[in-house]
Scaffold this motif. Structure first.
Motif, short mmCIF file in Angstrom:
data_model
loop_
_atom_site.label_atom_id
_atom_site.label_comp_id
_atom_site.label_asym_id
_atom_site.label_seq_id
_atom_site.Cartn_x
_atom_site.Cartn_y
_atom_site.Cartn_z
N ILE A 54 2.04 22.30 9.73
CA ILE A 54 0.96 22.13 8.75
C ILE A 54 1.54 21.73 7.39
CG2 ILE A 54 -0.84 23.33 7.45
CD1 ILE A 54 -1.40 24.98 9.95
N ILE A 55 2.61 22.44 6.97
CA ILE A 55 3.24 22.12 5.69
C ILE A 55 3.77 20.69 5.71
CG2 ILE A 55 5.16 22.68 4.14
CD1 ILE A 55 4.83 25.60 5.01
N TYR A 56 4.36 20.28 6.83
CA TYR A 56 4.90 18.93 6.93
C TYR A 56 3.77 17.89 6.83
CZ TYR A 56 7.12 14.75 8.81
OH TYR A 56 7.58 13.48 8.96
N THR A 57 2.64 18.19 7.45
CA THR A 57 1.50 17.27 7.39
C THR A 57 1.02 17.08 5.95
OG1 THR A 57 0.78 17.91 9.60
CG2 THR A 57 -0.86 16.85 8.19
N ILE A 58 1.04 18.15 5.18
CA ILE A 58 0.54 18.09 3.80
C ILE A 58 1.57 17.51 2.84
CG2 ILE A 58 -0.27 19.48 1.85
CD1 ILE A 58 -1.48 21.42 3.89
N ALA A 59 2.82 17.94 2.96
CA ALA A 59 3.82 17.59 1.96
C ALA A 59 4.94 16.69 2.45
CB ALA A 59 4.43 18.87 1.37
N GLY A 60 5.09 16.55 3.76
CA GLY A 60 6.25 15.83 4.28
C GLY A 60 6.02 14.38 4.62
N ILE A 61 4.77 13.98 4.81
CA ILE A 61 4.49 12.58 5.16
C ILE A 61 4.37 11.80 3.86
CG2 ILE A 61 2.84 11.00 6.23
CD1 ILE A 61 2.13 13.24 8.17
N ASN A 62 5.33 10.93 3.62
CA ASN A 62 5.37 10.22 2.34
C ASN A 62 5.38 8.72 2.51
OD1 ASN A 62 7.90 10.05 3.41
ND2 ASN A 62 9.00 10.65 1.56
N ARG A 63 4.64 8.23 3.49
CA ARG A 63 4.46 6.80 3.66
C ARG A 63 3.01 6.51 4.04
NH1 ARG A 63 8.51 7.46 1.76
NH2 ARG A 63 10.59 6.65 2.23
N ILE A 64 2.46 5.49 3.43
CA ILE A 64 1.13 5.01 3.79
C ILE A 64 1.28 3.62 4.38
CG2 ILE A 64 -1.10 4.19 2.90
CD1 ILE A 64 -1.08 6.41 0.91
N ARG A 65 0.75 3.41 5.55
CA ARG A 65 0.76 2.07 6.13
C ARG A 65 -0.54 1.38 5.77
NH1 ARG A 65 4.82 1.47 9.77
NH2 ARG A 65 5.82 3.39 10.54
N ARG A 66 -0.44 0.31 5.04
CA ARG A 66 -1.63 -0.44 4.66
C ARG A 66 -1.27 -1.91 4.61
NH1 ARG A 66 -2.82 0.51 -1.77
NH2 ARG A 66 -0.82 -0.22 -2.57
N ALA A 67 -2.23 -2.74 4.91
CA ALA A 67 -1.99 -4.17 4.95
C ALA A 67 -1.83 -4.71 3.54
CB ALA A 67 -3.15 -4.89 5.64
N THR A 68 -0.85 -5.58 3.36
CA THR A 68 -0.68 -6.28 2.09
C THR A 68 -1.68 -7.42 2.01
OG1 THR A 68 1.65 -5.75 1.98
CG2 THR A 68 0.91 -7.60 0.68
N ILE A 69 -2.39 -7.49 0.92
CA ILE A 69 -3.43 -8.51 0.78
C ILE A 69 -2.81 -9.73 0.13
CG2 ILE A 69 -5.82 -8.88 0.09
CD1 ILE A 69 -5.96 -5.85 -0.40
N SER A 70 -1.99 -10.43 0.88
CA SER A 70 -1.25 -11.54 0.30
C SER A 70 -2.17 -12.64 -0.21
CB SER A 70 -0.28 -12.12 1.34
OG SER A 70 -0.96 -12.53 2.50
N ALA A 71 -3.32 -12.78 0.43
CA ALA A 71 -4.25 -13.83 -0.01
C ALA A 71 -4.82 -13.54 -1.37
CB ALA A 71 -5.39 -13.95 1.00
N MET A 72 -4.68 -12.31 -1.86
CA MET A 72 -5.25 -11.96 -3.15
C MET A 72 -4.28 -12.23 -4.29
SD MET A 72 -7.15 -8.43 -2.22
CE MET A 72 -7.41 -8.08 -3.94
#
Length: 485
Positions: A54-72
């Protein structure tokens, strides 16, 4: 079925906790690049599978995968034209600043997603009152669009000024979007959201509105960016949040200090694209047509000043600011001057900085005498000896708390923006900074840091050792948690 569950509930909980720990351990060993961090998290989840996961889920995940909007990215250049411009720009940098800064440009090109552009202007806004007045004036003059992204937008007298300007812009038919961090919006209770919505201002939260108002497991990942873009032609960025504590008009002579910047030129398009990507991530709306159209004018390379928008965050831009700063330390020859409210970098950063010190570069690090974060202040005290031992000077400047984030190298290169020099800004937050290669601007930043040093007291190894032993132990304990302060 219920009887079977009731009779074997302890076994089921054990199986569930082991499964959670197994998933967390696999995630940690597959995503962490620092072996110490991976080992630490694996140990936590082995020792306490359920709570550790639970602690790892809250504090240990430090990456967000999101698409780069290169067209913008507005006004993208054809490859051949971009190459020709880069060649001309590198020749200019080589002739004006030397080969070492040409190499630094190459580093920036490779680690950042946005180019170093010429033909920009930057005005330094030295107080909150000066910055807020200029920002509201720009919003009041907006004709097409206003895009605002900020970490803190308090429900106070300064916040009310912005709500009024934004609401009036909406009434005039201006397209307005406001993005506030889901953690930062809670710095005032009740939040500013109701006032914005009453004024018909479209507003959204970054990483919000999922679980208790926070988007788990990414609640620890925040947008610390401060970006205001008006009509795609003028932008404001720096360290300034929207709150009355930085306004002498509302908080009095003891108000906190900060430094903000008014920007024009091609870099405005890049600042817009950063904020527009964040808005789309939050609300899935692309700001690229009609009032949001931003044209990038590209002046000849010979026109000052050279500026790059440096976006950093726990996604595809991870540690961009850290990589660029370490590269800048490696090319410094005379001086590195740093001003930051929070100085808690990791060993890599300190090693790069102290290596420059060993080469004979004069290094000054300026932090406030009065800090607004008690725990961070004590953790900093535990780390100062790591730079003082290796030819760096540390200063604590007197007066009101100063939230400015400024850096100047050799009086020609400057780095300003929202990034603090701590693990949160260098690895967890979404930040926006400006890399500036311009002698006049760098000299102004250097002088601003120098003025703070003139009213500062030096921190020495002797004064650190003279602190009572229990306090030094307390400092070190807090230092252990510095990545999450």
């Amino acid at each position: 079925m219920f009887e079977a569950i009731a009779s074997h509930w302890s076994t089921l909980i054990l199986i569930l906790s082991l499964a959670m720990a197994a998933v967390g351990i696999v995630h940690a060993i597959m995503t962490k690049e620092d072996v110490r961090a991976a080992t630490g998290w694996v140990g936590v989840m082995l020792l306490s599978p359920f709570l550790g996961a639970i602690i790892y889920t809250i504090a240990g995940i430090n990456r967000i995968r999101r698409a780069t909007i290169s067209a913008m990215r507005p006004g993208s250049l054809e490859a051949a034209a971009r190459h020709d411009r880069d060649v001309a720009l590198e020749a200019l940098i080589n002739a004006e600043f030397g080969q070492r800064f040409t190499g630094l440009k190459t580093l920036g090109d490779r680690v950042a997603r946005r180019p170093l552009t010429s033909g920009n202007t930057i005005a330094v806004l030295k107080t909150g009152d000066e910055a807020y007045t200029a920002m509201c004036r720009a919003i009041d003059a907006a004709q097409r669009s206003v895009l605002l992204e900020t970490y803190i937008f308090d429900n106070d007298a300064v916040g009310a000024l912005f709500v009024q300007s934004l609401g009036n812009a909406v009434k005039r038919g201006v397209a307005v979007r406001v993005l506030i961090d889901a953690v930062g919006v809670r710095y005032s209770v009740p939040s500013i959201l109701k006032q914005l919505r009453v004024a018909d201002v479209p507003v959204d939260l970054f990483n919000g509105n999922i679980v208790m108002g926070l988007r788990l497991p990414y609640a620890n990942l925040r947008t610390h960016r401060k970006i205001l873009v008006v009509d795609g032609t003028v932008a404001f960025t720096g360290g300034m949040n929207i709150r009355k504590g930085f306004s002498a008009e509302f908080a009095g002579s003891d108000s906190s200090r900060d430094t903000h910047f008014e920007v024009t030129g091609p870099v405005v398009a890049d600042l817009f694209s950063v904020a527009a990507e964040d808005w789309r991530f939050a609300g899935n709306e692309a700001l690229k047509d009609g009032p949001w159209q931003v044209e990038r004018a590209m002046p000849p390379p010979g026109q000052p000043m050279l500026v790059r928008a440096v976006a950093t965050g726990p996604d595809a831009s991870n540690e961009t600011n850290l990589k660029l700063l370490m590269g800048a330390f490696s090319v410094a020859r005379k001086s590195i001057r740093i001003m930051s409210p929070y100085f808690l970098p990791d060993r890599e950063f300190i090693s790069a900085l102290t290596t420059a010190g060993r080469r004979g570069v004069e290094i000054d690090i300026v932090v406030p005498e009065v800090n607004n974060l008690f725990l961070v202040d004590h953790a900093m005290m535990a780390q100062f000896d790591q730079v003082l031992k290796h030819y760096c000077r540390v200063w604590r400047h007197e007066g009101s708390f100063d939230h400015s984030k400024l850096m100047a190298i050799d009086g020609v290169w400057a780095y300003v923006g929202s990034s603090n020099l701590d693990a949160r800004s260098l690895r967890l937050n979404f930040e926006i900074d400006l890399e500036v290669l311009d002698k006049n601007f760098a000299a102004e930043i250097d002088a601003r840091i120098g003025a703070a040093i003139s009213t500062a007291q030096p921190v020495t190894l002797q004064t650190l050792k003279a602190r009572p032993f229990p306090i030094r132990v307390f400092d070190r304990l807090l230092w252990l948690g510095s990545p999450y302060l």
